[in-house]
Design a protein around this motif. Structure first.
Motif, PDB file in Angstrom:
ATOM      1  N   HIS A 145      47.081  31.086  30.578  1.00  0.00           N
ATOM      2  CA  HIS A 145      47.347  32.136  29.577  1.00  0.00           C
ATOM      3  C   HIS A 145      47.814  33.457  30.202  1.00  0.00           C
ATOM      4  O   HIS A 145      48.777  34.062  29.716  1.00  0.00           O
ATOM      5  CB  HIS A 145      46.117  32.368  28.685  1.00  0.00           C
ATOM      6  N   PRO A 146      47.166  33.947  31.289  1.00  0.00           N
ATOM      7  CA  PRO A 146      47.645  35.203  31.890  1.00  0.00           C
ATOM      8  C   PRO A 146      49.111  35.118  32.351  1.00  0.00           C
ATOM      9  O   PRO A 146      49.876  36.069  32.201  1.00  0.00           O
ATOM     10  CB  PRO A 146      46.713  35.422  33.080  1.00  0.00           C
ATOM     11  N   ASP A 208      50.208  38.500  22.417  1.00  0.00           N
ATOM     12  CA  ASP A 208      50.731  38.398  23.786  1.00  0.00           C
ATOM     13  C   ASP A 208      52.177  37.919  23.794  1.00  0.00           C
ATOM     14  O   ASP A 208      52.739  37.661  24.866  1.00  0.00           O
ATOM     15  CB  ASP A 208      49.889  37.408  24.608  1.00  0.00           C
TER      16      ASP A 208
END
Length: 314
Positions: A145-146, A208
């Motif tokens: 995810h990052p 995001d």
């Protein structure tokens, strides 16, 4: 306000991955394709590499991965085709892949899968199809995810199947500890989980800039069917033909994955299910097309997310 209109494209069941990605420039984009050394994974990776992306084939069999990478380099002229080990049924393998990843990730294609296998359990006691098809990909995507968030406008592609119509996720007994094991029900619930993952991940990760969608590639003869007897396969082909469904080549089978990964028509679109290069209609009883309402149910999606976190943390 969210636009809920059904997404349609100029492409069809006959379109190939190369046709779908034509005119899309992926230079500077980084891609991971799980199961990239067999079946539609190869053609998905080839089309993305052909559009200029750096593509990492995340595979169990490194030799097959290296052979596939050489083939893709030879056919596309793109030398940025890499191979990395990944066994989705092994938590340590997934964790090692995530730990080794550096920098942004623009496209993650959760393509690998196990279909209709005999009853098999991981060391944790998890049913193998659910462990591989859903839990492994869940751990991979959440771990990356990052990197996805850092990319800006990243996409996650969750390869599901019309087999999701066979079963919702049976939360009371996901791993067949109480009920008798049935290979196709186990496969079906794992493929429903792939759609529910897209629904919840899209919601959680929208801020995001990460879009997550699921898809049905179509019927394609690949190594995925290694656990299916030949007579059963022939019966499936006959049933598909009777239902008006034509089996696809691997190049056609990869088209919907590549569309979901790259099409400008899907910018900002998430939590949807596609088939034959278009967003699917709701499932009509008696057909093998469309998406089941339980696969798009936001409450089931939220529950599956929590169950997945708890399972992997145990």
């Amino acid at each position: 306000m969210t636009d809920t209109r059904r997404i349609t494209t100029p492409f069809t069941a006959q379109s190939t991955a190369a046709e779908v990605v034509e005119g899309v420039d992926l230079t500077g984009r980084r891609v991971v394709v799980t199961g990239g050394a067999s079946g539609i994974g190869v053609e998905t990776a080839r089309a993305l590499a052909g559009a200029g992306a750096e593509v990492t084939l995340a595979v169990r069999n490194l030799e097959a991965g290296e052979r596939t990478a050489e083939d893709i380099v030879a056919t596309t002229g793109n030398k940025q085709v890499l191979v990395a080990p990944l066994d989705l049924a092994d938590r340590a393998s997934v964790a090692a892949f995530v730990a080794a990843w550096e920098g942004p990730l623009h496209i993650l294609v959760n393509n690998a899968g196990v279909m209709a296998s005999p009853e098999t359990r991981t060391p944790e006691g998890w049913e193998l199809q659910f462990a591989t098809n859903h839990l492994g990909h869940f751990a991979l995507a959440t771990g990356l995810h990052p990197a996805l968030a850092a990319a800006g406008g990243a996409r996650v592609v969750s390869v599901s199947s019309s087999a999701h119509l066979r079963s919702p996720v049976v939360f009371e007994d996901i791993h067949f500890r109480e009920r008798a094991y049935e290979p196709w029900l186990a496969y079906g619930q794992s493929k429903t989980a792939n759609v529910l993952f897209a629904v919840e991940a899209s919601k959680r990760w929208a801020a995001d800039g990460i879009a997550v969608n699921a898809l049905m590639p179509g019927g394609i003869r690949t190594n995925l069917q290694r656990h299916v007897a030949e007579e059963d396969l022939q019966a499936m082909v006959r049933q598909s033909s009777a239902a008006g469904l034509v089996w696809k080549t691997p190049e056609q089978g990869a088209a919907t994955s590549v569309l979901v990964a790259t099409s400008p028509l899907l910018d900002g679109v998430g939590g949807r299910y596609f088939e034959d290069c278009n967003e699917a209609e709701p499932h009509q009883e008696g057909t093998r097309r469309g998406v089941a309402p339980y696969a798009l149910d936001p409450e089931a999606a939220a529950l599956l997310w929590q169950v997945s976190i708890d399972t992997l943390a145990a």
